[in-house]
Design a protein around this motif. Structure first.
Motif, PDB file in Angstrom:
ATOM      1  N   ALA A  33       0.827  -1.207   0.000  1.00 21.89           N
ATOM      2  CA  ALA A  33       0.000   0.000   0.000  1.00 21.89           C
ATOM      3  C   ALA A  33       0.861   1.258   0.000  1.00 21.89           C
ATOM      4  O   ALA A  33       0.545   2.243  -0.680  1.00 21.89           O
ATOM      5  CB  ALA A  33      -0.941  -0.001   1.202  1.00 21.89           C
TER       6      ALA A  33
ATOM      7  N   SER B 297      -3.709  -2.074   4.800  1.00 22.86           N
ATOM      8  CA  SER B 297      -3.448  -0.979   3.866  1.00 22.86           C
ATOM      9  C   SER B 297      -3.951   0.352   4.427  1.00 22.86           C
ATOM     10  O   SER B 297      -3.337   1.403   4.207  1.00 22.86           O
ATOM     11  CB  SER B 297      -4.108  -1.271   2.512  1.00 22.86           C
ATOM     12  OG  SER B 297      -5.512  -1.382   2.623  1.00 22.86           O
TER      13      SER B 297
ATOM     14  N   THR C 126       2.905  -2.660  -8.505  1.00 23.64           N
ATOM     15  CA  THR C 126       3.299  -1.734  -7.440  1.00 23.64           C
ATOM     16  C   THR C 126       4.755  -1.972  -7.057  1.00 23.64           C
ATOM     17  O   THR C 126       5.154  -3.112  -6.823  1.00 23.64           O
ATOM     18  CB  THR C 126       2.430  -1.957  -6.190  1.00 23.64           C
ATOM     19  OG1 THR C 126       1.060  -1.836  -6.546  1.00 23.64           O
ATOM     20  CG2 THR C 126       2.769  -0.951  -5.110  1.00 23.64           C
TER      21      THR C 126
ATOM     22  N   ARG D 261       2.006   1.802  -3.438  1.00 28.15           N
ATOM     23  CA  ARG D 261       0.894   2.280  -4.282  1.00 28.15           C
ATOM     24  C   ARG D 261       0.665   3.778  -4.085  1.00 28.15           C
ATOM     25  O   ARG D 261       0.413   4.516  -5.038  1.00 28.15           O
ATOM     26  CB  ARG D 261      -0.364   1.485  -3.915  1.00 28.15           C
ATOM     27  CG  ARG D 261      -1.699   2.084  -4.326  1.00 28.15           C
ATOM     28  CD  ARG D 261      -2.001   1.912  -5.805  1.00 28.15           C
ATOM     29  NE  ARG D 261      -3.412   2.121  -6.098  1.00 28.15           N
ATOM     30  CZ  ARG D 261      -4.011   3.307  -6.261  1.00 28.15           C
ATOM     31  NH1 ARG D 261      -3.309   4.423  -6.117  1.00 28.15           N
ATOM     32  NH2 ARG D 261      -5.305   3.377  -6.550  1.00 28.15           N
ATOM     33  N   LEU D 262       0.772   4.250  -2.846  1.00 27.98           N
ATOM     34  CA  LEU D 262       0.458   5.640  -2.542  1.00 27.98           C
ATOM     35  C   LEU D 262       1.598   6.593  -2.877  1.00 27.98           C
ATOM     36  O   LEU D 262       1.361   7.750  -3.220  1.00 27.98           O
ATOM     37  CB  LEU D 262       0.089   5.780  -1.064  1.00 27.98           C
ATOM     38  CG  LEU D 262      -1.236   5.127  -0.643  1.00 27.98           C
ATOM     39  CD1 LEU D 262      -1.363   5.130   0.872  1.00 27.98           C
ATOM     40  CD2 LEU D 262      -2.426   5.823  -1.289  1.00 27.98           C
TER      41      LEU D 262
ATOM     42  N   SER E  16     -11.652   1.754   6.315  1.00 28.23           N
ATOM     43  CA  SER E  16     -11.386   0.399   5.833  1.00 28.23           C
ATOM     44  C   SER E  16     -12.663  -0.423   5.920  1.00 28.23           C
ATOM     45  O   SER E  16     -13.225  -0.595   6.996  1.00 28.23           O
ATOM     46  CB  SER E  16     -10.289  -0.255   6.679  1.00 28.23           C
ATOM     47  OG  SER E  16     -10.195  -1.643   6.389  1.00 28.23           O
TER      48      SER E  16
ATOM     49  N   SER F  67     -10.221   1.855   1.853  1.00 27.15           N
ATOM     50  CA  SER F  67      -9.611   0.575   1.514  1.00 27.15           C
ATOM     51  C   SER F  67     -10.627  -0.545   1.664  1.00 27.15           C
ATOM     52  O   SER F  67     -11.568  -0.448   2.451  1.00 27.15           O
ATOM     53  CB  SER F  67      -8.392   0.292   2.403  1.00 27.15           C
ATOM     54  OG  SER F  67      -8.796   0.065   3.747  1.00 27.15           O
TER      55      SER F  67
ATOM     56  N   LEU G  24      -7.630   2.114  -2.074  1.00 29.41           N
ATOM     57  CA  LEU G  24      -6.700   1.012  -1.854  1.00 29.41           C
ATOM     58  C   LEU G  24      -7.511  -0.279  -1.901  1.00 29.41           C
ATOM     59  O   LEU G  24      -8.378  -0.498  -1.062  1.00 29.41           O
ATOM     60  CB  LEU G  24      -5.991   1.150  -0.507  1.00 29.41           C
ATOM     61  CG  LEU G  24      -4.965   2.277  -0.403  1.00 29.41           C
ATOM     62  CD1 LEU G  24      -4.512   2.458   1.043  1.00 29.41           C
ATOM     63  CD2 LEU G  24      -3.758   1.987  -1.298  1.00 29.41           C
TER      64      LEU G  24
ATOM     65  N   ALA H 222      -1.744   3.757   5.060  1.00 28.00           N
ATOM     66  CA  ALA H 222      -2.149   5.077   4.570  1.00 28.00           C
ATOM     67  C   ALA H 222      -2.194   6.092   5.696  1.00 28.00           C
ATOM     68  O   ALA H 222      -1.755   7.236   5.541  1.00 28.00           O
ATOM     69  CB  ALA H 222      -3.512   4.975   3.882  1.00 28.00           C
TER      70      ALA H 222
END
Length: 556
Positions: free
Chosen positions: A67, A421, A101, A70-71, A436, A385, A408, A425
């Motif tokens: 994650a 994830s 990723t 990804r961010l 989430s 997420s 996410l 974040a």
């Protein structure tokens, strides 16, 4: 936490050199379940001010690293120990591979004298991870570690990003090298010279459709995409779990190609005389089992991707190597063709179809009303997420993603992804609480990461959608074996007590208005950890299907 650069000219151990490389490349946080096999590296990271986030299971650590990658667009780093830790973390490596990723997993391996002898917790990690990672390295001499680390980092960020695995025997981490690790040059960016080919094909179309997806996206790429699409009056669909690539409020946004796409969108793609795919790989989810483009004329499909070798032969059409973000950046600079205004009406109608599809007016669907209301209460910066399961269908259909970096979701379909994830974040500086969603089955696979959230003060809102079953599997079970229920029912803990055990504010809701009242309270207290349990009717198995009393499925 800000990492502190090492003292200039310091000579030290392999572990110190490896830590220097991570710091030099901008890593200020790593995720781990500690093991004695890499204690020297932990110590070196601590010395340099890198935050070491201690997780409660390696799958949580790997999901958090994925994650983070990804961010940020920079490899998320996960540290695990030997065969048990590495295999526990494999699910995160697989997700990074599926999603494109950047990620680096460093494994403390058995000492060099034990390799290949079936020693305690020893396995050939290169052979284990070679099929799912972009690269896997296991140096066997101290002088090889620096080069292997540089190669692993470069593999993670080059071309189509992905995971790289570096297994370092314990004795090598302790060894002295006397050579500082140099910084890693950034990976070669994919070629960007595809904008003219895209523009030429689209300009000659009567019914164009653009699909975007893939990795290496950014807020800047999302802004470029919006500028180009709206200036040209083009309809934009996004691939599976790429809904934050374009502000869903844009007049060009017409929906996503996920597990249950709008039937109207599928018809429009089939009817388009030209389809351009930028960054996306058109996998089986996005194409309904590779059927959506099966009858398309090759000259009407152009696909621009980082790695053409992954997609050639999937569909009739042309495949060109090129970067999605680079391509839309160039397209945003081009003037609209003379006939662009003719596309405005079709794009507007496609947009209206998506708005109708995502509305929450369905009679009796409390979860749809709740998710839509939560989306309206959240800010445009709120990160959302999910893991995997039928409950995600409500989030993907009814949540409006307004900014890049706010979605996410595991493209590998990994259960348990949502909470870890979200923690990553929150620790990475998300504005406000991170939300989430997890089904009761999905959530309990990584619920222990609430302890990680508590330890590091991560503001998360865990929303548990509880229907007392593994809903997706039950759906398939009822379709194949109506009324024969085996292995899909669940016995759950008291989620209110569980949340309070992790120092969460908790609330149980049965109706949409109860959910929204609790969620509004969570948004007003972004610093705390919260858990909302939504108790749902088990017969509403998806947004569009229900369980029949005697077994089987029917439209909802």
């Amino acid at each position: 936490m800000t990492a502190h650069p090492p003292a200039a000219g310091t000579e030290g151990t392999v572990a110190a050199d490896l830590a220097d490389l991570l710091v030099t490349e901008g890593i200020d946080r790593v995720f781990t379940v500690p093991g004695e096999s890499f204690l020297p590296l932990l110590d070196a990271l601590h010395e340099r001010g890198v935050q070491v986030v201690t997780c409660r299971h390696e799958n949580g650590a790997a999901f958090m690293a994925q994650a983070a990658g990804r961010l940020t667009g920079r490899p998320g780093v996960c540290l695990v120990s030997r065969a048990p830790g590495a295999t526990n973390a494999a699910i995160g490596v697989h997700e990074a591979e599926q999603a494109g990723t950047p990620m680096l997993m460093i494994v403390g391996q058995a000492s060099t004298g034990l390799l290949g002898r079936h020693a305690f917790q020893e396995v050939d990690l290169v052979r284990v991870f070679a099929p799912m990672a972009k690269a896997a390295y296991q140096p066997v001499a101290a002088g090889e570690v620096a080069g292997a680390a540089r190669d692993a980092w470069r593999a993670a960020v080059s071309g189509r990003p992905g995971p790289a695995v570096l297994a370092v025997p314990t004795d090598l981490l302790r060894a002295s090298t006397g050579v500082r690790t140099a910084t890693v040059a950034s990976g070669d960016s994919p070629r960007a010279g595809r904008a003219e080919a895209v523009a030429e094909l689209v300009a000659g179309a009567h019914r164009p459709m653009v699909i975007v997806g893939g990795g290496r996206w950014s807020a800047e790429a999302a802004a470029d995409l919006r500028r180009w699409a709206e200036a040209w009056s083009l309809p934009i669909a996004v691939e599976f779990r790429c809904q934050d690539y374009l502000d869903n409020r844009s007049t060009s946004y017409v929906g996503d190609l996920g597990l249950a796409p709008s039937p109207a969108l599928a018809r429009r793609i089939a009817d388009a005389d030209v389809c351009v795919v930028i960054g996306g790989e058109l996998g089986d989810i996005a194409t309904q089992g590779f059927s959506l483009f099966a009858r398309r004329q090759p000259e009407s499909l152009l696909q621009v991707v980082d790695d053409p070798s992954r997609v050639r032969g999937r569909h009739p059409g042309r495949v060109r190597e090129g970067g999605g973000p680079e391509t839309v950046r160039a397209l945003a600079q081009l003037p609209a063709p003379p006939g662009a205004s003719a596309w405005q009406g079709r794009t507007g109608t496609a947009r209206e179809e998506w708005v109708e599809w995502t509305s929450a007016h369905e009679s009796g669907d409390e979860l749809a009303v709740a998710v839509r209301g939560m989306s309206e209460l959240a800010s445009e910066h709120t990160v959302v997420s999910v893991g995997a399961g039928n409950y995600t269908g409500w989030v993907q259909r009814h949540w409006t993603f307004r900014q890049y970096g706010t979605q996410l979701a595991p493209r590998s379909g990994s259960m348990g992804y949502g909470l870890p994830s979200a923690v990553a974040a929150a620790l990475g500086g998300a504005q406000g609480p991170v939300v989430s969603f997890g089904g009761d089955g999905c959530f309990l696979m990584t619920a222990q990461e609430l302890a990680t959230a508590a330890r590091y003060g991560a503001g998360v809102v865990a929303v548990v959608v509880n229907n007392g079953m593994y809903g997706t599997i039950r759906m398939h079970q009822e379709a194949a074996y109506p009324g024969r229920v085996a292995g899909t029912m669940l016995t759950n803990p008291d989620f209110m007590e569980l949340g309070r055990a992790y120092d969460c504010w908790t609330h149980r809701a049965h109706r949409a208005e109860e959910v929204l009242e609790a969620f509004a309270d969570c948004m007003a207290h972004p610093e705390r950890r919260s858990l909302i349990e939504i108790v749902t009717a088990p017969d509403r198995i998806t947004p569009t299907r229900s369980l029949l009393r005697g077994g089987g499925l029917s439209p909802a």
